[in-house]
Design an enzyme around this catalytic site. Structure first.
Site, PDB file in Angstrom:
ATOM      1  N   GLU A  91       0.822  -1.217   0.000  1.00  0.00           N
ATOM      2  CA  GLU A  91       0.000   0.000   0.000  1.00  0.00           C
ATOM      3  C   GLU A  91       0.853   1.262   0.000  1.00  0.00           C
ATOM      4  OE1 GLU A  91      -0.411  -2.490   2.152  1.00  0.00           O
ATOM      5  OE2 GLU A  91      -2.258  -3.410   1.396  1.00  0.00           O
ATOM      6  N   HIS A 133     -11.520  -3.399  10.448  1.00  0.00           N
ATOM      7  CA  HIS A 133     -12.142  -3.276   9.122  1.00  0.00           C
ATOM      8  C   HIS A 133     -13.372  -2.372   9.123  1.00  0.00           C
ATOM      9  CE1 HIS A 133      -9.641  -6.742   8.217  1.00  0.00           C
ATOM     10  NE2 HIS A 133      -9.970  -6.657   6.960  1.00  0.00           N
TER      11      HIS A 133
END
Ligand SMILES: Cc1ncc(C[n+]2csc(CCOP(=O)(O)OP(=O)(O)O)c2C)c(N)n1
Lengths: 313, 324
Positions: free
Chosen positions: B58, B128
């Site tokens: 990322e 999440h």
């Protein structure tokens, strides 16, 4: 690039840095700088291997790269002094100096950050059908930043024309490379399938030769290359270091490092007369740069956030 | 009229942007097979050069996009998990956002970061389920959180065309929202413009994303009790449509904010601060938010307990209307 041109570059960087250090002491430059003194051969040699379409990214120790790439010394000095005429209009300073017109995508003060930016830029240029190569400079300390290792993977995987130039000056601030890097520096690049070589970073001709080979390879579509340039930082990590009196290098070690001076090494290839001519020329350039910078206006405080956005609705 | 879902609208915005501008390309994890469905059909239509699967890197691929943007491209990154933004905060806040100012305006960084499924994803627990739009807005990155398919289309197109970094949050609870849409009327929605989702007289409810739909449901319910609720959807968190907000509050003189992010220094706090500085209110404003420092617990009842809900909104509206 000729012997004399390489000498001119290392001499320019050296004298620029020496003058800049004086301006830090006199207070003209606020915030201090990370001097590049001792490492000039790397910037000079690597940038000499590039064409005008190529791009570079640099580090907190970036003046040498920016000058070697051809930036105007007056505008760089003005930037260090926070003047409106600076390369970045006084908004970036020493650690962010950039000149996009010359493919200098910016010095970057976050260790290890610029490698992935250079990789993306090189990829984009290739997609646009351009023959560009990117060179990204970083220190041995950056070898422990995950982001840089991720960039090695992307570059190798996608055969991106980017050249990773590690300036191993033996220290990350005060942390010796031997206490910081497990395995070897080149081994890390090789693990991604990137050809990696260790070269003498004190000799501009050696750096030029190695970078030229890397550039040729990258342009032919074979992907990235990694150069570990062994070098030595003659001065402090930062101009504040003298005040802090950090003790981490022995006088013997410093003397040994300083004995391999890139300016002397390259200068020895010129006649005394040629050398003197270049030296005078460099002083004249820097005199003019100084006059330009000192005579330049400071930015208007009302414009402090100008350029924050390309467009603000 | 055909039905358009929020996710399909985003997909359409990507396709139209790829189609009209060759400098646009997409990158992200598992986007070729469209793991989140956002990029469905785009690989076969635009090819692997414009729809790039990235390794799990990322930090590098976010800066890679910045580098590509500096070189004239318009990258769009998909993050399929909102919390991944924490991983790339350095690359957003410290790199992409700062480049323009630090270089004295020499460059621009037109990258769009699409967070598909922000907020609670029902049973995905602590790492999440964040909805971190306030953080980006605080840094000064242009931030949008559309509520409807039409706005999702229009704001994504605008985000991609914008010359600055823009983070686009698609709330998980909004992805399935469907609109009757005349496709020929779909078009860009300017960043920084709010929308009156419902007009009313008694109180302004400011809501974003999926919460706009909750606010509308509450407004419907309260209408039956003679309470007229106006719902203002800023759509863009930063920059904020202050004029639109001011016009609404000038009419109702009462204000409630419902915000699916944490309370301290949150979006709701900002709206209340704006109100304190600029508006004349007939009652103290209220905010319905996640608790301070919230982390969404796993068990469904706990997950739901942390998020602002309709009952809390009703209570807040009643409280500001008390001394009417
Ligand atoms: C990510 C990050 N960590 C720490 C710092 C603080 N810092 C600035 S320079 C530096 C040392 C970098 O060492 P190296 O990469 O070897 O480069 P050198 O200074 O030797 O040129 C550190 C730790 C930083 N700027 N960025």
């Amino acid at each position: 690039m000729s012997t004399v041109d390489l000498y001119r570059t290392v001499r320019l960087i050296r004298r620029f840095e020496e003058r800049a250090i004086e301006f830090v002491r006199s207070g003209e430059i606020v915030g201090g700088i990370h001097p590049y003194v001792g490492q000039e051969a790397i910037a000079a040699g690597a940038c000499a291997a590039l064409t005008s379409d190529d791009v570079i990214t640099s580090t907190h120790r970036g003046h040498g790269h920016v000058l070697a790439r051809g930036a105007d010394p007056g505008r760089l000095l003005a930037e260090l002094m926070g003047r409106e005429t600076g390369l970045n209009r006084g908004r970036g300073g020493s650690m962010h100096a950039a000149d996009f017109s010359l493919g200098i995508l910016g010095a970057n003060a976050i260790v290890g950050a610029a490698g992935s930016i250079a990789t993306g830029a090189a990829w984009a240029h290739r997609r646009q059908g351009r023959d560009t190569v990117a060179v990204t400079f970083f220190g041995d300390g950056a070898m422990n930043e995950g982001m840089l290792l991720e960039a090695f993977n992307l570059a190798a995987l996608w055969r991106i024309p980017v050249i990773f130039v590690c300036e191993n000056n033996g220290y990350a601030t005060t942390m010796p490379v031997g206490s910081a890097v497990a395995g070897s520096i080149t081994g890390r690049a090789r693990a991604f399938g990137i050809p990696a070589f260790t070269i003498d970073g004190q000799d501009p001709e050696t750096v030029l030769k190695a970078t030229t080979a890397a550039v040729t390879r990258a342009r032919s579509g074979k992907g990235p290359m990694f150069l570990e340039c062994l070098t030595y930082r003659f001065d402090a990590h930062h101009t504040f270091e003298h005040r802090a009196r950090l003790d981490y290098r022995s006088p013997d070690e410093v003397a040994a490092g300083v004995s391999r001076d890139p300016v002397v090494i390259q200068g020895a290839r010129l006649s005394e007369h040629e050398r003197a001519e270049v030296d005078d020329e460099v002083e004249a350039v820097l005199d003019a740069a100084t006059e330009f910078a000192l005579g330049s206006a400071h930015p208007d405080p009302a414009d402090a956030l100008k350029y924050l956005y390309a467009v603000m609705p | 009229m055909p039905k358009l879902s929020y996710l399909k609208a985003m997909n359409r915005a990507l396709a139209d942007s790829l189609d009209t501008d060759p400098s646009v390309f997409l990158l992200g994890e598992d986007i070729r097979v469209a793991a989140s469905n956002l990029t469905a059909g785009l690989l076969s239509r635009f090819g692997p050069d414009r729809v790039l699967d990235t390794p799990l890197s990322e930090q590098a691929f976010t800066n890679f996009a910045t580098g590509a943007a500096l070189a004239g491209m318009r990258p769009v990154i998909e993050f399929q998990i909102p919390s991944l933004l924490f991983l790339v905060f350095e690359q957003l806040a410290n790199q992409a956002h700062k480049f323009s100012l630090m270089t004295g305006g020499q460059c621009k960084v037109p990258v769009t970061y699409v967070v598909t499924g922000s907020g609670s994803r029902t049973g995905w627990a602590g790492q999440h389920s964040d909805h971190p739009y306030t953080l980006l807005a605080h840094v000064g990155i242009k931030t949008v959180v559309p509520a409807t398919p039409t706005d999702a289309y229009g704001l994504l197109v605008s985000a991609i065309r914008d010359d600055d970094p823009v983070v686009f949050f698609a709330p998980s609870a909004a992805l399935g929202v469907r609109d009757d849409v005349d496709f020929s009327t779909l078009g860009p929605v300017p960043l920084g413009t709010g929308r009156l989702a419902r007009s009313g007289r008694d109180v302004t409810v400011v809501a974003l994303g999926h919460l706009v739909h909750d606010a509308l449901a509450v407004a419907d319910e309260l209408a039956g009790h003679g309470i007229s609720v106006e719902v203002f959807d800023p759509r863009t968190v930063y920059p904020l449509d202050l004029d639109g907000l001011a016009a609404s509050v000038a009419k109702t003189r009462r204000l409630v904010v419902i915000d699916d992010s944490n309370r301290t220094s949150g979006f709701a706090a900002e709206i209340l601060a704006v109100a304190a500085e600029r508006f004349t209110l007939d009652a103290p404003p209220r905010r319905v938010t996640r608790p301070d420092g919230a982390v969404l617990p796993f068990a469904l009842a706990l997950d739901r307990a942390i998020q602002p809900d309709r009952d809390q909104l009703v209570a807040a509206i009643n409280a500001v209307l008390e001394d009417r």
